[in-house]
Design an enzyme around this catalytic site. Structure first.
Site, PDB file in Angstrom:
ATOM      1  N   HIS A  11      21.325  70.526 132.485  1.00 16.18           N
ATOM      2  CA  HIS A  11      20.431  69.474 131.994  1.00 16.18           C
ATOM      3  C   HIS A  11      20.766  69.179 130.530  1.00 16.18           C
ATOM      4  O   HIS A  11      21.697  69.754 129.960  1.00 16.18           O
ATOM      5  CB  HIS A  11      18.961  69.837 132.218  1.00 16.18           C
ATOM      6  CG  HIS A  11      18.528  71.126 131.576  1.00 16.18           C
ATOM      7  ND1 HIS A  11      18.590  71.339 130.233  1.00 16.18           N
ATOM      8  CD2 HIS A  11      18.026  72.268 132.111  1.00 16.18           C
ATOM      9  CE1 HIS A  11      18.137  72.542 129.951  1.00 16.18           C
ATOM     10  NE2 HIS A  11      17.804  73.140 131.091  1.00 16.18           N
ATOM     11  N   HIS A  15      21.285  72.087 128.010  1.00 14.07           N
ATOM     12  CA  HIS A  15      22.615  72.714 128.061  1.00 14.07           C
ATOM     13  C   HIS A  15      23.641  71.792 127.399  1.00 14.07           C
ATOM     14  O   HIS A  15      24.537  72.232 126.676  1.00 14.07           O
ATOM     15  CB  HIS A  15      23.056  72.960 129.514  1.00 14.07           C
ATOM     16  CG  HIS A  15      22.103  73.787 130.316  1.00 14.07           C
ATOM     17  ND1 HIS A  15      21.585  73.383 131.517  1.00 14.07           N
ATOM     18  CD2 HIS A  15      21.563  75.008 130.069  1.00 14.07           C
ATOM     19  CE1 HIS A  15      20.782  74.316 131.988  1.00 14.07           C
ATOM     20  NE2 HIS A  15      20.747  75.306 131.125  1.00 14.07           N
ATOM     21  N   HIS A  67       8.125  81.938 130.309  1.00 15.46           N
ATOM     22  CA  HIS A  67       8.221  81.385 131.673  1.00 15.46           C
ATOM     23  C   HIS A  67       6.873  81.137 132.330  1.00 15.46           C
ATOM     24  O   HIS A  67       6.810  80.573 133.422  1.00 15.46           O
ATOM     25  CB  HIS A  67       9.115  82.279 132.542  1.00 15.46           C
ATOM     26  CG  HIS A  67      10.554  82.173 132.152  1.00 15.46           C
ATOM     27  ND1 HIS A  67      11.115  82.947 131.157  1.00 15.46           N
ATOM     28  CD2 HIS A  67      11.525  81.323 132.558  1.00 15.46           C
ATOM     29  CE1 HIS A  67      12.377  82.594 130.994  1.00 15.46           C
ATOM     30  NE2 HIS A  67      12.644  81.613 131.827  1.00 15.46           N
ATOM     31  N   LYS A 120       7.640  68.940 127.429  1.00 15.52           N
ATOM     32  CA  LYS A 120       8.540  70.036 127.773  1.00 15.52           C
ATOM     33  C   LYS A 120       9.295  69.647 129.037  1.00 15.52           C
ATOM     34  O   LYS A 120       8.698  69.075 129.957  1.00 15.52           O
ATOM     35  CB  LYS A 120       7.682  71.282 128.030  1.00 15.52           C
ATOM     36  CG  LYS A 120       8.460  72.544 128.071  1.00 15.52           C
ATOM     37  CD  LYS A 120       7.485  73.709 128.178  1.00 15.52           C
ATOM     38  CE  LYS A 120       8.166  74.836 128.808  1.00 15.52           C
ATOM     39  NZ  LYS A 120       8.751  75.853 128.671  1.00 15.52           N
ATOM     40  N   LYS A 142      10.824  70.682 135.985  1.00 11.56           N
ATOM     41  CA  LYS A 142      10.952  69.974 137.263  1.00 11.56           C
ATOM     42  C   LYS A 142       9.612  69.403 137.699  1.00 11.56           C
ATOM     43  O   LYS A 142       9.525  68.298 138.208  1.00 11.56           O
ATOM     44  CB  LYS A 142      11.460  70.941 138.317  1.00 11.56           C
ATOM     45  CG  LYS A 142      12.914  71.218 138.110  1.00 11.56           C
ATOM     46  CD  LYS A 142      13.603  71.303 139.433  1.00 11.56           C
ATOM     47  CE  LYS A 142      15.072  71.063 139.217  1.00 11.56           C
ATOM     48  NZ  LYS A 142      15.902  72.007 139.901  1.00 11.56           N
ATOM     49  N   CYS A 201      13.537  85.530 132.298  1.00  8.05           N
ATOM     50  CA  CYS A 201      14.288  85.915 131.087  1.00  8.05           C
ATOM     51  C   CYS A 201      15.373  86.930 131.416  1.00  8.05           C
ATOM     52  O   CYS A 201      16.213  87.204 130.572  1.00  8.05           O
ATOM     53  CB  CYS A 201      13.381  86.590 130.055  1.00  8.05           C
ATOM     54  SG  CYS A 201      12.061  85.596 129.416  1.00  8.05           S
ATOM     55  N   CYS A 258       4.611  86.196 131.264  1.00  2.00           N
ATOM     56  CA  CYS A 258       5.665  86.007 130.245  1.00  2.00           C
ATOM     57  C   CYS A 258       5.345  84.746 129.440  1.00  2.00           C
ATOM     58  O   CYS A 258       5.112  83.686 130.022  1.00  2.00           O
ATOM     59  CB  CYS A 258       7.021  85.854 130.935  1.00  2.00           C
ATOM     60  SG  CYS A 258       8.263  85.163 129.827  1.00  2.00           S
ATOM     61  N   CYS A 262      10.586  90.361 133.237  1.00  2.99           N
ATOM     62  CA  CYS A 262      10.492  88.935 133.569  1.00  2.99           C
ATOM     63  C   CYS A 262      11.825  88.501 134.164  1.00  2.99           C
ATOM     64  O   CYS A 262      12.866  88.576 133.498  1.00  2.99           O
ATOM     65  CB  CYS A 262      10.174  88.092 132.328  1.00  2.99           C
ATOM     66  SG  CYS A 262      10.360  86.328 132.690  1.00  2.99           S
TER      67      CYS A 262
HETATM   68  O1  ME8 Z   1      19.933  82.006 128.752  1.00  2.00           O
HETATM   69  N1  ME8 Z   1      16.660  72.529 124.468  1.00  2.00           N
HETATM   70  O2  ME8 Z   1      21.233  80.815 130.203  1.00  2.00           O
HETATM   71  P1  ME8 Z   1      20.378  79.463 130.383  1.00  2.00           P
HETATM   72  C1  ME8 Z   1      17.767  72.993 123.866  1.00  2.00           C
HETATM   73  N2  ME8 Z   1      22.613  82.950 130.802  1.00  2.00           N
HETATM   74  N3  ME8 Z   1      18.634  73.857 124.436  1.00  2.00           N
HETATM   75  C2  ME8 Z   1      18.381  74.267 125.672  1.00  2.00           C
HETATM   76  C3  ME8 Z   1      17.237  73.818 126.381  1.00  2.00           C
HETATM   77  C4  ME8 Z   1      16.358  72.903 125.719  1.00  2.00           C
HETATM   78  N4  ME8 Z   1      15.268  72.407 126.285  1.00  2.00           N
HETATM   79  N5  ME8 Z   1      17.255  74.408 127.583  1.00  2.00           N
HETATM   80  C5  ME8 Z   1      18.375  75.188 127.632  1.00  2.00           C
HETATM   81  C6  ME8 Z   1      20.880  81.910 129.501  1.00  2.00           C
HETATM   82  N6  ME8 Z   1      19.058  75.106 126.484  1.00  2.00           N
HETATM   83  C7  ME8 Z   1      21.869  83.041 129.616  1.00  2.00           C
HETATM   84  C8  ME8 Z   1      22.790  83.034 128.403  1.00  2.00           C
HETATM   85  S1  ME8 Z   1      24.792  84.013 126.946  1.00  2.00           S
HETATM   86  C9  ME8 Z   1      25.629  85.456 126.874  1.00  2.00           C
HETATM   87  C10 ME8 Z   1      23.773  84.148 128.350  1.00  2.00           C
HETATM   88  C11 ME8 Z   1      20.346  75.763 126.159  1.00  2.00           C
HETATM   89  O3  ME8 Z   1      21.034  78.738 131.500  1.00  2.00           O
HETATM   90  C12 ME8 Z   1      20.215  76.679 124.947  1.00  2.00           C
HETATM   91  O4  ME8 Z   1      21.494  76.896 124.409  1.00  2.00           O
HETATM   92  O5  ME8 Z   1      18.940  79.770 130.483  1.00  2.00           O
HETATM   93  C13 ME8 Z   1      19.731  77.949 125.586  1.00  2.00           C
HETATM   94  O6  ME8 Z   1      19.946  79.078 124.762  1.00  2.00           O
HETATM   95  C14 ME8 Z   1      20.591  77.997 126.815  1.00  2.00           C
HETATM   96  O7  ME8 Z   1      20.692  76.614 127.227  1.00  2.00           O
HETATM   97  C15 ME8 Z   1      19.964  78.849 127.910  1.00  2.00           C
HETATM   98  O8  ME8 Z   1      20.699  78.670 129.059  1.00  2.00           O
END
Ligand code: ME8
Length: 666
Positions: free
Chosen positions: A18, A21, A147, A302, A305, A129, A144, A126
Site C-alpha cells: 500500500h 510501503h 493493532h 488511518k 481495510k 507485531c 495491543c 501480539c
Molecule cells: O514491519 N505510513 O513489515 P510491514 C508510513 N516485516 N509507512 C508505513 C505505513 C504508513 N501508514 N504503513 C506501513 C514489518 N509503512 C516487518 C519489517 S524489517 C527487518 C521487518 C511502512 O509490512 C513503514 O516503513 O508491517 C513501516 O515500518 C513498514 O511499512 C512496516 O511494514
C-alpha cells in the site's frame, strides 16, 4: 567516495503493498539516486519478510501452503517497485536459501559469544507485531495498542538472547553516536527505553514451524524478527571472511561505508535496540544510522481495510503519473513526521508547483528561443545584475538541497529547489521577455532565455532523484541528454554549470498539463474517491449557533450579513511573485500574485510604508479574488491583499507552510 548502502524494511507478505510501503521505498530510491548523482557507489536493498506466525496463519486462512502463498504474494511487491521506478539492486526474500544459511550463521555466532541460553517463558504476544509485549504497554483487556487486538498468552520452551547484558553497551554506543537514530526526538525515545532496563529476549519458537530452524535444534524456529533483521547482512553475502563476499566487504564490513536503514516509526525499537545488540553479540559492525519516518494517514483517516481506504500505489501512479506521486509524497510529508495523503492536496500541489511552477517556467521561455534563435541556446557571456542573482539563487539551491538530502530531509530539499523555480519565474516577470521579443531586443532576450535554461538545467539534476522520468523529459526539451550518473563523477550542480549554450531546444508536450476542475473530477472518479460531503445548507449552520446563545450577541453595527453574503467573497491563497513601488505613490506596491491561474494577477496594495518590495516576494498572502478590478494611478488592480492593524502593528495576512497558490481560504 564513501560507499552508500541503504535499505527499506522487508515487508510482510500477508497483504499487498500500500501507499505506506510505497512511501518508505520511494524515499529510499530518492536517497539512492541522490547518492548516485553525487558519484557515490550505492547499493539499495529491499525485500520481503516471509516467515512467522502471521504469515503462516494468513496462508492457512486462505487454504494455502505457506511457501506457495508467499511465492504468490512476492509478485505484487516486485511489480509495485518497478511501476514506481524504484531501482533496487537486490530483492531479498527470507525464504531463500542464501538468507536462511547466513541467518543461521549469525545465530551461531551469538551462541558462540555465550549470549544464548535455553529457558521457558510465559508472556503476552501480539501476532500483528510479531512481538512480546510488556504488561505496562497493553491496553485494557490485554489489547495491543498498535493493532487494537487482544494479545495471546504464550507459554513455551525457547532460546533466550541476553539482551539485558547489552543495555549499558547500547547506551554507550548511543552517546558516542548522537546521530545514530534520526530524528532527534526518536533518538531520545530509544535512549530512554534502553535506560529503563532491557529484559532478555526470546529468540526461538517451538509451537509452529514456519521459520528458519535453529542450528542444532531443529524443533525450534528462529524468532521472526531475528530472522528478518539479519537480511541486511545476509543479502550482501555476509557474515563472511574478507575476500569471500565482495559486496559484504564493500558495503558492510568496510568502516567507510555509510549504512542507512529507512524504517517507519512503528519498527524503530527493533532496528535501534535489538538489531545493534544482535550485531554486537555476533561481532559485526553496526549500521551508521536508523532513519525513522512518520506515519501516513489517507484523507485524514488511518489507513485500514474496514474503512475502505487501503490505498494501493500502482493505480494511483497510473492515474496521476509515477513522478507526480513520488514528488507529492516526498513534498507533502515532512520526513520523520506523520503526514496525510490527500487527493485534493495532490492536485493542488500538482497545479501550483508542477504545472504553474516548473512546467510554466519551461513553457514561458522555449518559444522565444525557437522564434528568435532558430532553437539554438545562446551563450551568456555578459550576465547582468539579474542574471548574476539568478545564478546565485541556483548555487544556493544546490548547496541547500544537497545538505538537506545528506541529512535525509527530502521535503526540505524540495523546498530549496522550488525556491529556485519561484525565483526563476520572478526573474521572467522582471525581465519580461515578451516585451524584449516585441521590441526585437535580441541581445537581452538571449541573456534572459539562457539564464532561465541554465536554471532549468540545474533543477533537472536536483529534482531527478525525485522525478527521474520528468527530469529527463525536461532535459530533452533543453537539448541535454538524460542524466546517467556514473560512479566517481559528481553531477550535482554546485558549479561549474552544465553548458547549455549551443544546444538546441526541442519543444515537446507540456511536462505538467494543468488539471482543471473537470479533469480533477474525472481523476477522482477513476480512483474511486468519493467527492467531499455536500456542505450543509448554507444558512442553517450559523442560525443554529446563534440560537444557542441568543442573548449574548449584540447585533453588530450595520446589521448581520447572511452566510450567502459571506460566501460571495472568494478568498484565495496567493503567492507573491514580484513586487515593485508604484511611481508617484508612497503607499502603493504593485504585486504580481500567483493564484494558481494561467497568468499571475496584478494587485496594488497600500503597504509600501510597512513592507519593502523585496520583503513581499515569496510570501503567501490572502487575496480577495473576486473584487471588481479597479484602476489606480494608471494600473489595474485585479484583487485585494488582506492586512490587519495599522501603525506599528500592521501586518499582511499570511499563511505558513507550502499551501498551494489558489487554495480557497475558508
Ligand atoms: O514491519 N505510513 O513489515 P510491514 C508510513 N516485516 N509507512 C508505513 C505505513 C504508513 N501508514 N504503513 C506501513 C514489518 N509503512 C516487518 C519489517 S524489517 C527487518 C521487518 C511502512 O509490512 C513503514 O516503513 O508491517 C513501516 O515500518 C513498514 O511499512 C512496516 O511494514
Amino acid at each position: 567516495m564513501k560507499p552508500f548502502y541503504i535499505t527499506t524494511p522487508i515487508y510482510y507478505v500477508n497483504d499487498r503493498p500500500h501507499i505506506g510501503h510505497a512511501y518508505s521505498t520511494i524515499a529510499t530510491d530518492v536517497l539512492t539516486r541522490f547518492a548516485k548523482v553525487r558519484g557515490r557507489p550505492t547499493r539499495f536493498l529491499t525485500g520481503l519478510d516471509e516467515h512467522g506466525l502471521k504469515i503462516e496463519r494468513r496462508a492457512r486462512e486462505l487454504g494455502k501452503e505457506p511457501q506457495a502463498f508467499v511465492d504468490e504474494m512476492a509478485t505484487p511487491f516486485q511489480e509495485a517497485w518497478k511501476a514506481l521506478n524504484c531501482q533496487h539492486d537486490d530483492f531479498i526474500r527470507t525464504t531463500e536459501p542464501r538468507h536462511k544459511e547466513r541467518a543461521q550463521a549469525i545465530f551461531q555466532r551469538m551462541v558462540e559469544a555465550g549470549d544464548v541460553y535455553e529457558g521457558e517463558y510465559e508472556d503476552w504476544y501480539c501476532v500483528g507485531c510479531e512481538s512480546f509485549k510488556l504488561e505496562r504497554e497493553l491496553l485494557e483487556g490485554n489489547v495491543c495498542p498498535d493493532h487494537k487486538k487482544p494479545c495471546e498468552r504464550i507459554k513455551e520452551k525457547s532460546y533466550f538472547f541476553r539482551l539485558s547484558k547489552y543495555g549499558p553497551k547500547l547506551l554507550e554506543f548511543y552517546e558516542a553516536h548522537p546521530h545514530f537514530v534520526a530524528p532527534q526526538g526518536r533518538y531520545n525515545e530509544v535512549k530512554s527505553f534502553v535506560a529503563e532496563g532491557l529484559r532478555d529476549l526470546s529468540i526461538s519458537r517451538t509451537s509452529f514451524k514456519w521459520g528458519i530452524p535453529v542450528p542444532g535444534a531443529p524443533e525450534h524456529v528462529m524468532y521472526v524478527w531475528l530472522d528478518a533483521l539479519t537480511n541486511y547482512v545476509t543479502a550482501l553475502g555476509g557474515p563472511a571472511e574478507p575476500g569471500e563476499a565482495p559486496l559484504y566487504d564493500r558495503f558492510w564490513a568496510n568502516p567507510e561505508s555509510q549504512v542507512v536503514h529507512i524504517v517507519g516509526k512503528d519498527i524503530l525499537r527493533f532496528h535501534a535496540v535489538y538489531w545493534p545488540a544482535f550485531l554486537m553479540s555476533a561481532g559485526l559492525r553496526l549500521p551508521s544510522q536508523i532513519q525513522a519516518h512518520g506515519w501516513l494517514t489517507i484523507n485524514g483517516e488511518k489507513m485500514s481495510k474496514s474503512l475502505g481506504n487501503f490505498l494501493p500505489p500502482v493505480p494511483l501512479a497510473e492515474a496521476v503519473g509515477v513522478d507526480v506521486l513520488r514528488y507529492y509524497l516526498m513534498r507533502e510529508v515532512g520526513f520523520g513526521y506523520d503526514g496525510d495523503f490527500s487527493h485534493k492536496n495532490l492536485v493542488a500541489r500538482y497545479n501550483g508547483e508542477l504545472a504553474n511552477g516548473l512546467g510554466n517556467l519551461l513553457n514561458r521561455i522555449l518559444p522565444f528561443v525557437e522564434k528568435h534563435f532558430g532553437g539554438v541556446i545562446q551563450p551568456l557571456d555578459e550576465p547582468g545584475e539579474l542574471e548574476i542573482e539568478l545564478r546565485e539563487a541556483a548555487r544556493k539551491a544546490a548547496f541547500e538541497a544537497n545538505r538537506h538530502l545528506e541529512e535525509v530531509l527530502p521535503h526540505r530539499a524540495l523546498d530549496a529547489i522550488w525556491e529556485l523555480v519561484a525565483f526563476a519565474n520572478r526573474y521572467v516577470d522582471r525581465t519580461e521577455p515578451w516585451k524584449l521579443s516585441k521590441n526585437g531586443d535580441e541581445r537581452a532576450l538571449a541573456r534572459c532565455t539562457t539564464a532561465i535554461i541554465e536554471a532549468l538545467a540545474a533543477v533537472s539534476v536536483m529534482a531527478w532523484p525525485f522525478m527521474p522520468g520528468k527530469c529527463d523529459l525536461l532535459r530533452a526539451q533543453i537539448g541535454l541528454p538524460p542524466l546517467e550518473p556514473e560512479e566517481g563523477a559528481c553531477m550535482w550542480p554546485f558549479e561549474p554549470r552544465e553548458t547549455v549554450a549551443g544546444k538546441k531546444v526541442v519543444k515537446g508536450e507540456a511536462l505538467f498539463p494543468r488539471i482543471d476542475a473537470k479533469a480533477e473530477a474525472a481523476l477522482l472518479e477513476k480512483l474511486g474517491v468519493k467527492p467531499a460531503e455536500p456542505a450543509a445548507p448554507k444558512d442553517e449552520a450559523p442560525k443554529a449557533k446563534l440560537a444557542d446563545e441568543p442573548s449574548k450577541l449584540a447585533e453588530p453595527e450595520g446589521g448581520y450579513i447572511t452566510f450567502d453574503d459571506f460566501a460571495k467573497v472568494d478568498l484565495r491563497l496567493g503567492l507573491v511573485l514580484s513586487a515593485e513601488p508604484v511611481p508617484k505613490s508612497d503607499k502603493l506596491l504593485r504585486l504580481k500574485v500567483d493564484l494558481g491561474e494561467a497568468e499571475p494577477r496584478q494587485i496594488l496594495a497600500g503597504i509600501r510604508q510597512r513592507y519593502a518590495p523585496e520583503a513581499m516576494v515569496g510570501r503567501r498572502v490572502v487575496v480577495v479574488a473576486n473584487l471588481a478590478p479597479r484602476k489606480l494611478l494608471g494600473f489595474t488592480s485585479q484583487g485585494m491583499v488582506l492586512a490587519v492593524g495599522d501603525g506599528d502593528a500592521f501586518s499582511v495576512l499570511g499563511v505558513e507552510g507550502e499551501i498551494a497558490p489558489g487554495s480557497r481560504v475558508s
